[in-house]
Design a protein around this motif. Structure first.
Motif, PDB file in Angstrom:
ATOM      1  N   ALA A   1       0.839  -1.201   0.000  1.00 45.67           N
ATOM      2  CA  ALA A   1       0.000   0.000   0.000  1.00 45.67           C
ATOM      3  C   ALA A   1       0.869   1.244   0.000  1.00 45.67           C
ATOM      4  O   ALA A   1       1.953   1.245   0.575  1.00 45.67           O
ATOM      5  CB  ALA A   1      -0.895   0.018   1.230  1.00 45.67           C
ATOM      6  N   HIS A   2       0.369   2.270  -0.640  1.00 45.00           N
ATOM      7  CA  HIS A   2       1.016   3.570  -0.530  1.00 45.00           C
ATOM      8  C   HIS A   2       0.742   4.097   0.870  1.00 45.00           C
ATOM      9  O   HIS A   2      -0.314   3.804   1.451  1.00 45.00           O
ATOM     10  CB  HIS A   2       0.438   4.519  -1.587  1.00 45.00           C
ATOM     11  CG  HIS A   2       1.171   5.810  -1.669  1.00 45.00           C
ATOM     12  ND1 HIS A   2       0.727   6.949  -1.041  1.00 45.00           N
ATOM     13  CD2 HIS A   2       2.314   6.128  -2.269  1.00 45.00           C
ATOM     14  CE1 HIS A   2       1.588   7.920  -1.266  1.00 45.00           C
ATOM     15  NE2 HIS A   2       2.565   7.448  -2.008  1.00 45.00           N
ATOM     16  N   VAL A   3       1.682   4.857   1.412  1.00 43.42           N
ATOM     17  CA  VAL A   3       1.508   5.386   2.761  1.00 43.42           C
ATOM     18  C   VAL A   3       0.194   6.185   2.847  1.00 43.42           C
ATOM     19  O   VAL A   3      -0.178   6.855   1.884  1.00 43.42           O
ATOM     20  CB  VAL A   3       2.746   6.234   3.173  1.00 43.42           C
ATOM     21  CG1 VAL A   3       2.926   7.446   2.279  1.00 43.42           C
ATOM     22  CG2 VAL A   3       2.664   6.649   4.622  1.00 43.42           C
ATOM     23  N   ASP A   4      -0.531   5.985   3.920  1.00 41.08           N
ATOM     24  CA  ASP A   4      -1.808   6.672   4.203  1.00 41.08           C
ATOM     25  C   ASP A   4      -3.024   6.032   3.545  1.00 41.08           C
ATOM     26  O   ASP A   4      -4.140   6.515   3.739  1.00 41.08           O
ATOM     27  CB  ASP A   4      -1.777   8.156   3.789  1.00 41.08           C
ATOM     28  CG  ASP A   4      -1.469   9.050   4.965  1.00 41.08           C
ATOM     29  OD1 ASP A   4      -1.262   8.513   6.071  1.00 41.08           O
ATOM     30  OD2 ASP A   4      -1.425  10.280   4.772  1.00 41.08           O
ATOM     31  N   HIS A   5      -2.835   4.968   2.774  1.00 42.69           N
ATOM     32  CA  HIS A   5      -4.007   4.341   2.153  1.00 42.69           C
ATOM     33  C   HIS A   5      -4.756   3.439   3.137  1.00 42.69           C
ATOM     34  O   HIS A   5      -5.831   2.954   2.827  1.00 42.69           O
ATOM     35  CB  HIS A   5      -3.611   3.599   0.868  1.00 42.69           C
ATOM     36  CG  HIS A   5      -3.402   4.542  -0.285  1.00 42.69           C
ATOM     37  ND1 HIS A   5      -3.398   4.140  -1.599  1.00 42.69           N
ATOM     38  CD2 HIS A   5      -3.189   5.888  -0.311  1.00 42.69           C
ATOM     39  CE1 HIS A   5      -3.201   5.197  -2.383  1.00 42.69           C
ATOM     40  NE2 HIS A   5      -3.056   6.257  -1.622  1.00 42.69           N
ATOM     41  N   GLY A   6      -4.147   3.216   4.329  1.00 40.43           N
ATOM     42  CA  GLY A   6      -4.921   2.569   5.398  1.00 40.43           C
ATOM     43  C   GLY A   6      -4.433   1.195   5.834  1.00 40.43           C
ATOM     44  O   GLY A   6      -5.186   0.440   6.445  1.00 40.43           O
ATOM     45  N   LYS A   7      -3.153   0.888   5.586  1.00 41.12           N
ATOM     46  CA  LYS A   7      -2.634  -0.439   5.945  1.00 41.12           C
ATOM     47  C   LYS A   7      -2.716  -0.696   7.453  1.00 41.12           C
ATOM     48  O   LYS A   7      -3.205  -1.739   7.876  1.00 41.12           O
ATOM     49  CB  LYS A   7      -1.171  -0.559   5.445  1.00 41.12           C
ATOM     50  CG  LYS A   7      -0.547  -1.903   5.719  1.00 41.12           C
ATOM     51  CD  LYS A   7       0.635  -2.186   4.793  1.00 41.12           C
ATOM     52  CE  LYS A   7       1.894  -1.493   5.228  1.00 41.12           C
ATOM     53  NZ  LYS A   7       3.066  -1.931   4.442  1.00 41.12           N
ATOM     54  N   THR A   8      -2.265   0.248   8.248  1.00 43.37           N
ATOM     55  CA  THR A   8      -2.290   0.068   9.707  1.00 43.37           C
ATOM     56  C   THR A   8      -3.715  -0.097  10.202  1.00 43.37           C
ATOM     57  O   THR A   8      -4.006  -0.962  11.035  1.00 43.37           O
ATOM     58  CB  THR A   8      -1.637   1.280  10.408  1.00 43.37           C
ATOM     59  OG1 THR A   8      -0.422   1.579   9.739  1.00 43.37           O
ATOM     60  CG2 THR A   8      -1.361   1.004  11.868  1.00 43.37           C
TER      61      THR A   8
ATOM     62  N   TYR B   1     -14.099  -4.452  -1.390  1.00 47.55           N
ATOM     63  CA  TYR B   1     -14.343  -3.027  -1.120  1.00 47.55           C
ATOM     64  C   TYR B   1     -14.417  -2.849   0.386  1.00 47.55           C
ATOM     65  O   TYR B   1     -15.206  -3.533   1.037  1.00 47.55           O
ATOM     66  CB  TYR B   1     -15.643  -2.576  -1.796  1.00 47.55           C
ATOM     67  CG  TYR B   1     -15.625  -2.880  -3.274  1.00 47.55           C
ATOM     68  CD1 TYR B   1     -15.073  -1.973  -4.168  1.00 47.55           C
ATOM     69  CD2 TYR B   1     -16.118  -4.094  -3.759  1.00 47.55           C
ATOM     70  CE1 TYR B   1     -15.017  -2.268  -5.527  1.00 47.55           C
ATOM     71  CE2 TYR B   1     -16.070  -4.392  -5.111  1.00 47.55           C
ATOM     72  CZ  TYR B   1     -15.518  -3.480  -5.986  1.00 47.55           C
ATOM     73  OH  TYR B   1     -15.455  -3.777  -7.323  1.00 47.55           O
ATOM     74  N   ALA B   2     -13.585  -1.933   0.903  1.00 45.38           N
ATOM     75  CA  ALA B   2     -13.482  -1.871   2.365  1.00 45.38           C
ATOM     76  C   ALA B   2     -13.592  -0.461   2.910  1.00 45.38           C
ATOM     77  O   ALA B   2     -13.292   0.535   2.224  1.00 45.38           O
ATOM     78  CB  ALA B   2     -12.149  -2.480   2.814  1.00 45.38           C
ATOM     79  N   CYS B   3     -14.067  -0.422   4.117  1.00 44.41           N
ATOM     80  CA  CYS B   3     -13.920   0.770   4.937  1.00 44.41           C
ATOM     81  C   CYS B   3     -13.179   0.269   6.177  1.00 44.41           C
ATOM     82  O   CYS B   3     -13.809  -0.175   7.146  1.00 44.41           O
ATOM     83  CB  CYS B   3     -15.273   1.369   5.286  1.00 44.41           C
ATOM     84  SG  CYS B   3     -15.144   2.749   6.421  1.00 44.41           S
ATOM     85  N   ALA B   4     -11.852   0.279   6.086  1.00 46.54           N
ATOM     86  CA  ALA B   4     -11.032  -0.283   7.166  1.00 46.54           C
ATOM     87  C   ALA B   4     -11.319   0.434   8.477  1.00 46.54           C
ATOM     88  O   ALA B   4     -11.334  -0.182   9.540  1.00 46.54           O
ATOM     89  CB  ALA B   4      -9.550  -0.186   6.808  1.00 46.54           C
ATOM     90  N   ARG B   5     -11.569   1.748   8.369  1.00 41.82           N
ATOM     91  CA  ARG B   5     -11.827   2.551   9.568  1.00 41.82           C
ATOM     92  C   ARG B   5     -12.978   1.974  10.392  1.00 41.82           C
ATOM     93  O   ARG B   5     -12.927   1.935  11.612  1.00 41.82           O
ATOM     94  CB  ARG B   5     -12.150   3.988   9.142  1.00 41.82           C
ATOM     95  CG  ARG B   5     -12.153   5.002  10.253  1.00 41.82           C
ATOM     96  CD  ARG B   5     -12.816   6.278   9.803  1.00 41.82           C
ATOM     97  NE  ARG B   5     -14.177   6.005   9.330  1.00 41.82           N
ATOM     98  CZ  ARG B   5     -14.896   6.830   8.583  1.00 41.82           C
ATOM     99  NH1 ARG B   5     -14.397   7.975   8.190  1.00 41.82           N
ATOM    100  NH2 ARG B   5     -16.128   6.509   8.214  1.00 41.82           N
ATOM    101  N   ASP B   6     -14.021   1.492   9.704  1.00 37.47           N
ATOM    102  CA  ASP B   6     -15.182   0.920  10.392  1.00 37.47           C
ATOM    103  C   ASP B   6     -15.127  -0.604  10.440  1.00 37.47           C
ATOM    104  O   ASP B   6     -16.089  -1.245  10.877  1.00 37.47           O
ATOM    105  CB  ASP B   6     -16.482   1.357   9.695  1.00 37.47           C
ATOM    106  CG  ASP B   6     -16.683   2.858   9.776  1.00 37.47           C
ATOM    107  OD1 ASP B   6     -15.939   3.508  10.544  1.00 37.47           O
ATOM    108  OD2 ASP B   6     -17.551   3.388   9.073  1.00 37.47           O
TER     109      ASP B   6
END
Ligand code: GDP
Length: 323
Positions: free
Chosen positions: A14-21, A172-177
């Motif tokens: 992943a590119h940085v900030d795309h939500g890997k963590t 398709y994801a919303c990793a945040r949720d």
């Protein structure tokens, strides 16, 4: 060839900030572990204290998510190996990829695939690995999901992906949720699912279980190094064949061709984000070993009586344009 059906080894590119963590955090939470962020904070103190006392607990460079399938089948350990999301000059990309059997390409639903991830993706495709496309942040009001999917197809064609690789599954994801779906949502709408189960299932279905040769003598490849105040140098390895036990005498095959008998004084395996002592590991397992102060990346830990070193991991220097 037999496989370890209870293991999947995967890298998230992943590119940085795309939500890997955020994604790994959500995977850990849903698999029953603590929050990755929180645990990292807690553990910095914890591991110092514990290390002082016992010298065993250290931060892992990989994460192990124990997933319990919905159908009630046996739990599966998903080892997530950290690779840089961009071209690097030290071979870390190649080493990370040498530990896994497939990759998740994580792409922001608004930004799309960015040039910096091309190098890593090219390497994974050239290694004939299957890829899962995970479009993250589909909830973003400025998301443009169909275009991002098309851009990814173009990128794959550009990087000479095989037909099989181009038929990648899309999640398709919303990793945040902590949500994922196989159905393409409207731009800006969180998937109508309350968990990451479709993402976990896609990993199990797409990333092959590690294969090994029955009865083959021990071969574990050193792919990264770490250090602990109490254990000294720690070698991160993928076991390719055979079993390795704590206390076992093995042959240390150096990358310069020389060999030496060594004892494995400490064997560790990752549980969530933490390395814990283990007695034994087998093919496909990602392990950390201590007791060999001068061990190097590229070395093989092999059978005491029948040592067979693994080939060196070849490293390409990225082009300046980072493509
Ligand atoms: P990393 O650099 O790839 O590890 O990215 P992080 O996981 O740190 O996430 C970068 C930023 O994106 C953070 O502010 C996250 O809260 C945010 N983020 C992650 N996943 C989502 C998502 O699904 N939707 C939205 N809107 N933001 C997200």
């Amino acid at each position: 060839m037999p496989t370890r059906s209870d293991i999947r080894n995967v890298a998230i590119v992943a590119h940085v900030d795309h939500g890997k963590t955020t994604l790994v955090d959500a995977m850990l939470k849903q698999a029953g572990a603590f929050s990755a962020h929180q645990q990292v904070d807690d553990r910095v103190m914890d591991s110092n204290d514990l290390e002082r006392e016992k010298g065993i607990t250290i931060l892992a460079k990989n994460t192990a998510v124990k997933y319990h399938p919905k159908d009630g089948g046996d739990p599966i350990t998903i080892n997530i190996i950290d690779t840089p999301g961009h071209a690097d000059f030290g071979g870390e990309v190649e080493r990370g990829l040498s530990m896994v059997d497939g990759v998740v390409l994580l792409v922001d639903a608004s930004e799309g695939p960015l040039p910096q991830t091309r190098f890593v993706l090219r390497k994974a495709l050239a290694a004939k690995m299957p890829v899962i496309l995970c479009i993250n942040k589909v909830d973003r009001p400025d998301s443009r999901i169909s275009e991002v999917v098309d851009e990814t197809y173009e990128l794959f064609m550009d990087l000479d992906a095989t037909e099989e690789q181009i038929e990648f599954p899309i999640v398709y994801a919303c990793a945040r949720d902590g949500m994922a779906s196989l159905n393409r949502p409207e731009n800006g709408v969180t998937p109508d699912n309350d968990n990451l189960q479709p993402f976990f299932q896609t990993i199990l279905d797409t990333i092959p279980a590690p294969v090994y040769e029955e009865g083959h003598p021990l071969q574990a490849h050193v792919t990264n190094l770490d250090a602990s105040n109490f254990l000294g140098r720690i070698a991160l390895c993928r076991v390719h064949n055979g079993t390795i036990r704590k206390g076992q005498t093995t042959t240390w095959c150096r990358h310069d061709g020389t060999m030496e008998k060594v004892r494995i004084t400490e064997l560790l395996m990752t549980d969530a984000l933490e390395r814990k002592p283990a007695e034994e590991a087998g093919p496909g397992d990602i392990i950390a070993i201590a007791g060999i102060p001068e061990i190097m990346i590229g070395d093989t830990i092999a059978d005491a009586e029948d040592p067979r070193p693994l080939p060196l991991i070849t490293v390409d220097e990225p082009a300046i344009s980072m493509t």
